[in-house]
Design a protein around this motif. Structure first.
Motif, PDB file in Angstrom:
ATOM      1  N   VAL A   7       0.789  -1.165  -0.029  1.00  9.60           N
ATOM      2  CA  VAL A   7       0.068  -0.128  -0.083  1.00  9.60           C
ATOM      3  C   VAL A   7       0.953   1.179  -0.016  1.00  9.60           C
ATOM      4  O   VAL A   7       0.675   2.157  -0.785  1.00  9.60           O
ATOM      5  N   GLU A   8       1.915   1.209   0.732  1.00  4.69           N
ATOM      6  CA  GLU A   8       2.961   2.431   0.903  1.00  4.69           C
ATOM      7  C   GLU A   8       3.402   2.440  -0.576  1.00  4.69           C
ATOM      8  O   GLU A   8       3.699   3.887  -0.765  1.00  4.69           O
ATOM      9  N   GLN A   9       3.952   1.461  -1.263  1.00  2.00           N
ATOM     10  CA  GLN A   9       4.633   1.777  -2.452  1.00  2.00           C
ATOM     11  C   GLN A   9       3.679   2.331  -3.591  1.00  2.00           C
ATOM     12  O   GLN A   9       4.004   3.185  -4.296  1.00  2.00           O
ATOM     13  N   GLN A  14       1.890   7.056  -7.038  1.00  2.00           N
ATOM     14  CA  GLN A  14       0.773   7.842  -7.161  1.00  2.00           C
ATOM     15  C   GLN A  14       0.721   9.167  -6.739  1.00  2.00           C
ATOM     16  O   GLN A  14       0.013  10.022  -7.030  1.00  2.00           O
ATOM     17  N   GLY A  15       1.862   9.557  -5.785  1.00  7.84           N
ATOM     18  CA  GLY A  15       2.144  10.795  -5.416  1.00  7.84           C
ATOM     19  C   GLY A  15       2.855  11.745  -6.313  1.00  7.84           C
ATOM     20  O   GLY A  15       2.998  11.396  -7.482  1.00  7.84           O
ATOM     21  N   VAL A  40      -1.957   2.305 -11.048  1.00  7.74           N
ATOM     22  CA  VAL A  40      -1.571   0.896 -10.360  1.00  7.74           C
ATOM     23  C   VAL A  40      -2.842   0.273 -10.267  1.00  7.74           C
ATOM     24  O   VAL A  40      -4.004   0.872  -9.932  1.00  7.74           O
ATOM     25  N   ALA A  41      -2.967  -0.879 -10.668  1.00  4.87           N
ATOM     26  CA  ALA A  41      -4.299  -1.883 -10.793  1.00  4.87           C
ATOM     27  C   ALA A  41      -4.546  -1.989  -9.209  1.00  4.87           C
ATOM     28  O   ALA A  41      -3.818  -1.871  -8.304  1.00  4.87           O
ATOM     29  N   ARG A  42      -5.941  -2.413  -9.091  1.00  5.19           N
ATOM     30  CA  ARG A  42      -6.578  -2.500  -7.991  1.00  5.19           C
ATOM     31  C   ARG A  42      -5.865  -3.547  -7.065  1.00  5.19           C
ATOM     32  O   ARG A  42      -5.761  -3.641  -5.744  1.00  5.19           O
ATOM     33  N   ASP A  43      -5.517  -4.706  -7.825  1.00  3.11           N
ATOM     34  CA  ASP A  43      -4.664  -5.722  -6.999  1.00  3.11           C
ATOM     35  C   ASP A  43      -3.305  -5.594  -6.857  1.00  3.11           C
ATOM     36  O   ASP A  43      -2.312  -6.325  -6.323  1.00  3.11           O
ATOM     37  N   ARG A  45      -0.589  -5.446  -8.835  1.00  4.23           N
ATOM     38  CA  ARG A  45       0.189  -6.370  -9.552  1.00  4.23           C
ATOM     39  C   ARG A  45       0.848  -5.781 -10.935  1.00  4.23           C
ATOM     40  O   ARG A  45       1.485  -6.276 -11.514  1.00  4.23           O
ATOM     41  N   THR A  46      -0.067  -4.789 -11.371  1.00  8.96           N
ATOM     42  CA  THR A  46       0.324  -4.141 -12.523  1.00  8.96           C
ATOM     43  C   THR A  46       0.261  -2.815 -12.476  1.00  8.96           C
ATOM     44  O   THR A  46      -0.481  -1.977 -11.969  1.00  8.96           O
ATOM     45  N   VAL A  47       1.513  -2.054 -13.107  1.00 11.67           N
ATOM     46  CA  VAL A  47       1.515  -0.695 -13.246  1.00 11.67           C
ATOM     47  C   VAL A  47       1.756  -0.273 -14.530  1.00 11.67           C
ATOM     48  O   VAL A  47       2.459  -0.692 -15.238  1.00 11.67           O
ATOM     49  N   THR A  48       0.727   0.784 -15.007  1.00 16.95           N
ATOM     50  CA  THR A  48       0.635   1.343 -16.321  1.00 16.95           C
ATOM     51  C   THR A  48       1.455   2.699 -16.236  1.00 16.95           C
ATOM     52  O   THR A  48       1.083   3.489 -15.691  1.00 16.95           O
ATOM     53  N   VAL A  49       2.246   2.950 -16.899  1.00 14.61           N
ATOM     54  CA  VAL A  49       3.004   4.115 -17.140  1.00 14.61           C
ATOM     55  C   VAL A  49       2.519   4.927 -18.329  1.00 14.61           C
ATOM     56  O   VAL A  49       2.429   4.458 -19.343  1.00 14.61           O
ATOM     57  N   LEU A  50       1.919   6.061 -18.041  1.00 18.45           N
ATOM     58  CA  LEU A  50       1.538   7.069 -18.979  1.00 18.45           C
ATOM     59  C   LEU A  50       2.707   8.083 -19.701  1.00 18.45           C
ATOM     60  O   LEU A  50       3.286   8.588 -19.130  1.00 18.45           O
ATOM     61  N   LEU A  51       2.604   7.681 -21.266  1.00 19.84           N
ATOM     62  CA  LEU A  51       3.627   8.528 -21.944  1.00 19.84           C
ATOM     63  C   LEU A  51       2.864   9.304 -22.871  1.00 19.84           C
ATOM     64  O   LEU A  51       1.832   8.789 -23.248  1.00 19.84           O
ATOM     65  N   SER A  52       3.531  10.487 -23.104  1.00 20.09           N
ATOM     66  CA  SER A  52       3.016  11.354 -24.640  1.00 20.09           C
ATOM     67  C   SER A  52       3.330  10.583 -25.716  1.00 20.09           C
ATOM     68  O   SER A  52       4.295  10.312 -25.970  1.00 20.09           O
TER      69      SER A  52
END
Length: 71
Positions: A7-9, A14-15, A40-43, A45-52
């Motif tokens: 949860v901390e990570q 997201q900060g 970050v996905a609800r579980d 386990r997946t991080v989606t990085v957003l790029l221009s």
């Protein structure tokens, strides 16, 4: 093997952080782009990085060509 963020990570990612994303072009040279953010996905386990799409075109092309990614 799947890893779950704490949860901390998740809160940290997201900060207000600066995320750079890197890949290698087809000729082996690196390309880097600053991310616009991440999701970050609800579980957690997946991080989606957003790029221009405009600013990150070289990096996106490298990823589409099969390059690994570092963030």
């Amino acid at each position: 093997m799947s890893v779950q963020l704490t949860v901390e990570q998740t809160a940290f990612l997201q900060g207000p952080v600066s995320i750079n994303v890197a890949a290698a072009r087809h000729d082996g040279w690196p390309c880097v782009c600053r991310a616009q953010g991440c999701q970050v996905a609800r579980d957690r386990r997946t991080v989606t990085v957003l790029l221009s799409a405009r600013r990150g075109r070289e990096l996106l092309d490298a990823l589409e060509g099969g390059s690994g990614i570092a963030a």
